[in-house]
Design an enzyme around this catalytic site. Structure first.
Site, mmCIF file in Angstrom:
data_model
loop_
_atom_site.group_PDB
_atom_site.id
_atom_site.type_symbol
_atom_site.label_atom_id
_atom_site.label_comp_id
_atom_site.label_asym_id
_atom_site.label_seq_id
_atom_site.Cartn_x
_atom_site.Cartn_y
_atom_site.Cartn_z
ATOM 1 N N HIS A 46 3.701 3.843 -8.405
ATOM 2 C CA HIS A 46 3.828 2.358 -8.812
ATOM 3 C C HIS A 46 5.427 1.978 -9.326
ATOM 4 C CE1 HIS A 46 -0.296 2.223 -7.883
ATOM 5 N NE2 HIS A 46 -0.720 2.808 -8.767
ATOM 6 N N ASP B 70 0.745 -1.186 0.050
ATOM 7 C CA ASP B 70 -0.041 -0.185 0.131
ATOM 8 C C ASP B 70 0.839 1.339 0.191
ATOM 9 O OD1 ASP B 70 -2.915 -0.841 0.445
ATOM 10 O OD2 ASP B 70 -2.139 -1.800 2.013
ATOM 11 N N LEU C 197 14.529 -18.801 -2.343
ATOM 12 C CA LEU C 197 13.334 -17.896 -1.837
ATOM 13 C C LEU C 197 12.232 -18.398 -3.151
ATOM 14 C CD1 LEU C 197 11.835 -15.659 -0.612
ATOM 15 C CD2 LEU C 197 12.976 -14.051 -2.189
ATOM 16 N N ARG D 11 0.536 9.266 -9.799
ATOM 17 C CA ARG D 11 0.298 8.157 -9.273
ATOM 18 C C ARG D 11 1.082 7.032 -9.765
ATOM 19 N NH1 ARG D 11 -3.455 6.767 -5.750
ATOM 20 N NH2 ARG D 11 -3.804 4.681 -6.404
HETATM 21 C C1 FPP Z 1 -1.104 -0.174 -3.755
HETATM 22 O O1 FPP Z 1 -0.784 1.377 -3.582
HETATM 23 C C2 FPP Z 1 -0.210 -0.543 -5.101
HETATM 24 C C3 FPP Z 1 -1.221 -0.961 -6.100
HETATM 25 C C4 FPP Z 1 -2.546 -1.752 -6.059
HETATM 26 C C5 FPP Z 1 -0.240 -1.655 -7.046
HETATM 27 C C6 FPP Z 1 0.524 -2.821 -7.429
HETATM 28 C C7 FPP Z 1 1.765 -2.664 -6.823
HETATM 29 C C8 FPP Z 1 2.859 -2.178 -7.311
HETATM 30 C C9 FPP Z 1 2.771 -1.554 -8.856
HETATM 31 C C10 FPP Z 1 4.250 -2.171 -6.713
HETATM 32 C C11 FPP Z 1 4.771 -3.498 -6.861
HETATM 33 C C12 FPP Z 1 5.060 -3.990 -8.370
HETATM 34 C C13 FPP Z 1 4.688 -5.245 -8.787
HETATM 35 C C14 FPP Z 1 4.871 -5.274 -10.345
HETATM 36 C C15 FPP Z 1 3.917 -6.226 -8.213
HETATM 37 P P1 FPP Z 1 -2.122 2.340 -3.759
HETATM 38 O O2 FPP Z 1 -2.194 2.456 -5.232
HETATM 39 O O3 FPP Z 1 -3.425 1.724 -3.181
HETATM 40 O O4 FPP Z 1 -1.569 3.548 -2.960
HETATM 41 P P2 FPP Z 1 -2.604 4.650 -2.320
HETATM 42 O O5 FPP Z 1 -3.178 3.334 -1.082
HETATM 43 O O6 FPP Z 1 -1.443 5.369 -1.574
HETATM 44 O O7 FPP Z 1 -3.511 5.118 -3.066
#
Ligand code: FPP
Length: 213
Positions: free
Chosen positions: A19, A2, A117, A15
């Site tokens: 990511h 998160d 791992l 945003r």
């Molecule tokens: C959560 O932050 C992140 C996600 C839902 C996106 C997926 C994760 C990533 C891109 C990082 C890891 C990478 C991979 C490829 C697995 P959020 O967008 O909910 O952020 P917020 O809660 O601050 O709005």
């Protein structure tokens, strides 16, 4: 993982930059986990609920998954293998695009020989959907429904019971993630957003496993 969005907002960035930074952090944490002889690291990459996000954001997150599943050389260097959990590609309603399916299959095949791992990426994943499917299969089997039977029908039954759940970005709630597998797990909460998560935080989460808390 998160807080990618919040990390970006605090810096006046889109945003998508959050990511991108989050994917780099994941690569760092995979390396750190391998060096610490962690057996299993399971991450929530994209949920069954995330498809409703704006198209450009979804497209960007998909491209980051392609990048992540392409990190074969790094994974092989660390003797780490990749696995995936989520709605089976041929299941009605499943939404994993073909280019991600291919990246997943290739990463799994190209790292299958590694014995260290195990990095499991949850993509198009929801724990409730996983449990419903496991229950449906168990019911069809005509065996008595037992915890062992349900465990055997999770998306990847080899994912062991979870020792510690890491919740970043000040989130104090459990999400729709590995609900069956986290029974008895410790929960490590941190205010840090995912892009700011680091190896010291990983150490603190691991330390929680052996603590009396
Ligand atoms: C959560 O932050 C992140 C996600 C839902 C996106 C997926 C994760 C990533 C891109 C990082 C890891 C990478 C991979 C490829 C697995 P959020 O967008 O909910 O952020 P917020 O809660 O601050 O709005």
């Amino acid at each position: 993982m998160d807080g990618n969005g919040r990390w970006a907002r605090r810096r006046g960035l889109p945003r998508t930059d959050g990511h991108t930074a989050g994917e780099e952090t994941l690569a760092t944490i995979v390396r750190a986990a391998a060096e610490r002889n962690v057996g299993w690291l399971t991450v929530f990459g994209f949920s069954t609920e995330n498809w409703v996000r704006p198209r450009t954001e979804v497209r960007h997150i998909l491209s980051l998954h392609k990048k992540l599943f392409g990190r074969i050389t790094e994974l092989n260097d660390k003797n780490a293998s990749i696995r995936w959990i989520g709605r089976p590609f041929d299941e009605p309603g499943a939404l994993t695009p073909v280019f991600i399916q291919k990246a997943i299959k290739k990463a799994i095949a190209d790292t299958a020989g590694n014995s260290g791992l195990v990095v499991t990426v949850a993509f198009d994943y929801g724990s409730r959907a996983e449990l419903v499917r496991a229950s449906q299969i168990a019911l069809r089997s005509a065996e008595a429904i037992t915890p062992d039977l349900l465990s055997a029908n999770m998306y990847d039954p080899s994912v062991p019971p979870v020792d510690v759940v890491v919740r970043t970005s000040g989130e104090a709630r459990i999400s729709n993630f590995l609900l069956w597998q986290i029974a008895g797990a410790k929960v490590y909460f941190t205010e840090r957003t995912w892009p700011d998560f680091n190896a010291s935080e990983l150490d603190a989460a691991i330390a929680l496993v052996n603590s009396n808390i």
